[in-house]
Structures are given as structure tokens and as C-alpha cells.
Design a protein around this motif. Structure first.
Motif, mmCIF file in Angstrom:
data_model
loop_
_atom_site.group_PDB
_atom_site.id
_atom_site.type_symbol
_atom_site.label_atom_id
_atom_site.label_comp_id
_atom_site.label_asym_id
_atom_site.label_seq_id
_atom_site.Cartn_x
_atom_site.Cartn_y
_atom_site.Cartn_z
ATOM 1 N N ARG A 8 36.396 15.994 -24.620
ATOM 2 C CA ARG A 8 36.390 17.466 -24.697
ATOM 3 C C ARG A 8 35.258 17.992 -25.565
ATOM 4 O O ARG A 8 34.826 19.131 -25.407
ATOM 5 N N TYR A 9 34.785 17.185 -26.513
ATOM 6 C CA TYR A 9 33.802 17.630 -27.492
ATOM 7 C C TYR A 9 32.383 17.132 -27.208
ATOM 8 O O TYR A 9 31.471 17.427 -27.974
ATOM 9 N N LEU A 10 32.177 16.382 -26.138
ATOM 10 C CA LEU A 10 30.890 15.739 -25.919
ATOM 11 C C LEU A 10 29.821 16.637 -25.297
ATOM 12 O O LEU A 10 28.639 16.348 -25.426
ATOM 13 N N LYS A 11 30.217 17.713 -24.650
ATOM 14 C CA LYS A 11 29.219 18.585 -24.034
ATOM 15 C C LYS A 11 28.384 19.245 -25.123
ATOM 16 O O LYS A 11 28.904 19.923 -26.007
ATOM 17 N N ASP A 12 27.090 19.026 -25.067
ATOM 18 C CA ASP A 12 26.115 19.635 -25.984
ATOM 19 C C ASP A 12 26.296 19.243 -27.453
ATOM 20 O O ASP A 12 25.824 19.951 -28.337
ATOM 21 N N PHE A 13 26.980 18.122 -27.733
ATOM 22 C CA PHE A 13 27.115 17.730 -29.139
ATOM 23 C C PHE A 13 25.796 17.160 -29.643
ATOM 24 O O PHE A 13 24.994 16.622 -28.897
ATOM 25 N N ARG A 14 25.550 17.285 -30.930
ATOM 26 C CA ARG A 14 24.304 16.811 -31.548
ATOM 27 C C ARG A 14 24.525 15.647 -32.502
ATOM 28 O O ARG A 14 23.630 14.863 -32.730
ATOM 29 N N SER A 15 25.708 15.575 -33.092
ATOM 30 C CA SER A 15 25.964 14.564 -34.117
ATOM 31 C C SER A 15 27.359 13.985 -33.924
ATOM 32 O O SER A 15 28.348 14.724 -34.004
ATOM 33 N N LEU A 16 27.436 12.686 -33.703
ATOM 34 C CA LEU A 16 28.740 12.045 -33.572
ATOM 35 C C LEU A 16 29.549 12.223 -34.850
ATOM 36 O O LEU A 16 30.725 12.579 -34.817
ATOM 37 N N TYR A 17 28.924 11.999 -35.996
ATOM 38 C CA TYR A 17 29.675 12.080 -37.241
ATOM 39 C C TYR A 17 30.077 13.512 -37.565
ATOM 40 O O TYR A 17 31.137 13.752 -38.146
ATOM 41 N N ASN A 52 36.418 17.544 -35.888
ATOM 42 C CA ASN A 52 37.559 17.501 -34.984
ATOM 43 C C ASN A 52 38.614 16.454 -35.328
ATOM 44 O O ASN A 52 39.773 16.600 -34.929
ATOM 45 N N TYR A 53 38.219 15.398 -36.054
ATOM 46 C CA TYR A 53 39.167 14.323 -36.371
ATOM 47 C C TYR A 53 39.317 14.110 -37.881
ATOM 48 O O TYR A 53 40.066 13.249 -38.319
ATOM 49 N N HIS A 54 38.569 14.863 -38.673
ATOM 50 C CA HIS A 54 38.708 14.926 -40.124
ATOM 51 C C HIS A 54 38.446 13.606 -40.841
ATOM 52 O O HIS A 54 39.125 13.274 -41.815
ATOM 53 N N PHE A 55 37.455 12.855 -40.342
ATOM 54 C CA PHE A 55 36.991 11.672 -41.070
ATOM 55 C C PHE A 55 35.530 11.406 -40.736
ATOM 56 O O PHE A 55 35.027 11.835 -39.707
ATOM 57 N N THR A 56 34.863 10.731 -41.653
ATOM 58 C CA THR A 56 33.489 10.281 -41.444
ATOM 59 C C THR A 56 33.475 8.781 -41.656
ATOM 60 O O THR A 56 33.848 8.300 -42.734
ATOM 61 N N PRO A 57 33.052 8.003 -40.642
ATOM 62 C CA PRO A 57 33.003 6.543 -40.797
ATOM 63 C C PRO A 57 32.059 6.120 -41.925
ATOM 64 O O PRO A 57 31.062 6.791 -42.204
ATOM 65 N N LEU A 58 32.394 5.004 -42.549
ATOM 66 C CA LEU A 58 31.585 4.423 -43.614
ATOM 67 C C LEU A 58 30.998 3.105 -43.119
ATOM 68 O O LEU A 58 31.741 2.232 -42.662
ATOM 69 N N ARG A 59 29.693 2.974 -43.223
ATOM 70 C CA ARG A 59 29.034 1.740 -42.761
ATOM 71 C C ARG A 59 29.421 0.577 -43.663
ATOM 72 O O ARG A 59 29.294 0.647 -44.869
ATOM 73 N N LYS A 60 29.921 -0.496 -43.042
ATOM 74 C CA LYS A 60 30.306 -1.687 -43.795
ATOM 75 C C LYS A 60 29.279 -2.806 -43.657
ATOM 76 O O LYS A 60 29.085 -3.586 -44.579
ATOM 77 N N ARG A 61 28.668 -2.888 -42.466
ATOM 78 C CA ARG A 61 27.758 -4.009 -42.224
ATOM 79 C C ARG A 61 26.787 -3.619 -41.128
ATOM 80 O O ARG A 61 27.147 -2.971 -40.154
ATOM 81 N N LYS A 67 42.659 5.602 -29.749
ATOM 82 C CA LYS A 67 43.767 6.155 -30.536
ATOM 83 C C LYS A 67 43.275 6.924 -31.766
ATOM 84 O O LYS A 67 43.987 7.767 -32.285
ATOM 85 N N MET A 68 42.041 6.653 -32.211
ATOM 86 C CA MET A 68 41.488 7.368 -33.359
ATOM 87 C C MET A 68 40.800 8.676 -32.948
ATOM 88 O O MET A 68 40.609 9.557 -33.782
ATOM 89 N N VAL A 69 40.410 8.765 -31.666
ATOM 90 C CA VAL A 69 39.669 9.937 -31.197
ATOM 91 C C VAL A 69 40.222 10.424 -29.855
ATOM 92 O O VAL A 69 39.491 10.549 -28.879
ATOM 93 N N PRO A 70 41.514 10.722 -29.790
ATOM 94 C CA PRO A 70 42.084 11.162 -28.517
ATOM 95 C C PRO A 70 41.404 12.435 -28.026
ATOM 96 O O PRO A 70 41.122 13.341 -28.809
ATOM 97 N N GLY A 71 41.095 12.467 -26.731
ATOM 98 C CA GLY A 71 40.466 13.641 -26.141
ATOM 99 C C GLY A 71 39.019 13.846 -26.535
ATOM 100 O O GLY A 71 38.477 14.944 -26.406
#
Length: 106
Positions: free
Chosen positions: A18-27, A33-42, A11-15
Motif C-alpha cells: 500500500r505504501y510503495l507507490k512513489d516512496f523514496r526511502s524504505l526506512y 507506517n510501522y514505527h521502527f527503523t532497522p539497525l544494521r548488524k552486519r 508479519k513485520m510489514v503487513p500491507g
């Protein structure tokens, strides 16, 4: 040298596929594409022997330890958004963790 498996709620990353072909960086993908960067908690670090599959992916013997890092990342709004497990060849890496005042290195 390393391999990471990440799990994110659909639900946070619908579709996402579509963006996984040839991607280099998940973040980078998440920010663009989803306008957020996860923050490491632990993160939990463990020295373990690789599974047969991980040894094959990392192109290494099964009897050489790896560094396994299990992490939980949160959305900037505060809720969990990613669970990740990274497996790093212990014979080819140095690890530096800097959480402000604490610095650990191998």
C-alpha cells in the motif's frame, strides 16, 4: 548508481504494498507506517562482476566490477528484520563506512 534488493518478513510489514507507490526511502516508510527503523548488524563487502540483469539496471558494461554489500538489519527489539543486497557501480562511487572508530574509504 546503485540498486538494492531488500527482504523483510511479511508479519513485520503487513500491507507494505500500500505504501510503495512513489516512496523514496524504505526506512522513512518503515518509521512512518510501522514505527521502527532497522539497525544494521552486519555487512559483507565484495568486489564482483555484475550479473547481466544488474549491469542492465545499472546501465553499465558487464566487465566492470561492482561493489556488492550483503547486510543483515535487526529490529530495535533485537531480532532480524531485513536482509539486503546492494549493488553499487564501482566506477561512480566512493564508499565510507564509519562504525565509530573504524573508517574505510575507496
Amino acid at each position: 548508481m546503485s540498486v538494492t534488493t531488500s527482504v523483510l518478513p511479511e508479519k513485520m510489514v503487513p500491507g507494505l504494498e500500500r505504501y510503495l507507490k512513489d516512496f523514496r526511502s524504505l526506512y522513512g516508510l518503515l518509521k512512518e507506517n510501522y514505527h521502527f527503523t532497522p539497525l544494521r548488524k552486519r555487512s559483507v563487502f565484495s568486489a564482483i562482476f555484475p550479473t547481466i540483469k544488474d549491469a542492465a539496471v545499472l546501465n553499465m558494461p558487464e566487465d566492470v566490477p561492482i561493489l556488492r554489500i550483503e547486510s543483515v538489519m535487526h529490529h530495535p527489539d533485537g531480532f532480524p528484520v531485513e536482509y539486503g543486497i546492494t549493488r553499487i557501480r564501482g566506477d561512480m562511487n566512493q564508499c565510507l563506512v564509519d562504525f565509530g572508530e573504524v573508517v574505510l574509504s575507496k
